[in-house]
Design an enzyme around this catalytic site. Structure first.
Site, mmCIF file in Angstrom:
data_model
loop_
_atom_site.group_PDB
_atom_site.id
_atom_site.type_symbol
_atom_site.label_atom_id
_atom_site.label_comp_id
_atom_site.label_asym_id
_atom_site.label_seq_id
_atom_site.Cartn_x
_atom_site.Cartn_y
_atom_site.Cartn_z
ATOM 1 C CB SER A 73 34.082 32.686 46.490
ATOM 2 O OG SER A 73 32.620 32.410 46.351
ATOM 3 C CG HIS A 89 30.084 35.833 44.511
ATOM 4 N ND1 HIS A 89 30.598 35.581 43.388
ATOM 5 C CD2 HIS A 89 30.540 34.925 45.511
ATOM 6 C CE1 HIS A 89 31.240 34.568 43.427
ATOM 7 N NE2 HIS A 89 31.546 34.159 44.683
#
Length: 245
Positions: free
Chosen positions: A126, A163
């Site tokens: 991330s 994501h």
């Protein structure tokens, strides 16, 4: 170089953080012999940095790896701790906070030197993946701090959107993720964006870039004035390393 860039930390069915990429992590540890890992937890906002270190240690233990994880926030001299580490881990969280903290503490140069010059393995997810790009302009996070910094580690010559989600939420009339990325490309025409969905990762090893997934999801490549192109695992994406922002 041996860099794992994970889209996210956990997916459904995985008990441990990074569990969906466990095979790649085990292979990296065996390949590099890295045992002493330092975790950079500065992106973590809603839980403690110590808890994040413990969480990652649990992952290594569950994988049967004889590795020790320490937190860079615990080091009296963060630069010295990076130099002494066999491997570098960078947690997800808020990319803006992470990137600014690295700049404020003078850690961008030492991380680049460790990874690019000394071959220290790197695992990020991330936010930890966002900062491998030339800048963090394709993060999904809010700039919750003032004095936000955009340039980042520049370990790969393209932008990443972790994501990545190809969807339009019913009842939501704001821009979709695709539309936001297209807006980025309208302003930054020569900077392609790689969208990597949950449960997927990029691996850069000795200059060779590859894409992997734990769930069959494809990478989506966005380029200015072109239709997005999908790439599945094992397809050649090495051309992205030849790009210059």
């Amino acid at each position: 170089m041996d860099i794992l860039m994970l889209s996210n930390g956990k997916i459904a069915g995985n008990e441990h953080v990074m569990g969906f990429a466990s095979e790649a992590i085990v292979e990296q540890v065996k390949r590099t012999g890295a045992r002493n890992w330092v975790l950079i937890p500065y992106a973590v906002i809603r839980s403690s940095h110590d808890d994040r270190v413990a969480m990652v240690q649990q992952t290594f233990d569950a994988l049967g790896l004889d590795c020790h994880v320490s937190g860079l926030h615990q080091a009296d001299d963060p630069v010295a701790a990076l130099k002494a580490a066999d491997g570098i881990l960078v947690s997800g969280g808020n990319t803006w906070v992470l990137n600014k903290t690295l700049h404020d503490l003078g850690l961008v140069g030492p991380i680049r030197k460790a990874v690019l010059d000394s071959g220290v393995p790197y695992i990020g997810w991330s936010a930890g993946t966002n900062i491998t790009c030339p800048t963090i302009r394709t993060t999904n996070d809010m700039p919750i701090i003032t004095g936000a910094v955009l340039p980042s580690l520049n370990l790969v010559p393209f932008q990443i959107n972790p994501h990545y989600l190809e969807a339009k939420v019913e009842g939501h009339n704001g821009e979709t993720r695709d539309e936001r990325i297209q807006e980025f490309l309208e302003v930054n025409k020569h900077e392609p964006v790689v969208g990597i969905p949950e449960g997927t990762w990029l691996h850069l090893h000795d200059g060779k870039l590859s894409y992997h997934c734990a769930n069959g999801k494809d990478l989506k490549l966005f380029s200015y004035d072109s239709e997005p192109v999908y790439y599945s695992a094992h397809q050649d994406i090495q051309f992205l390393m030849e790009h210059s922002c």
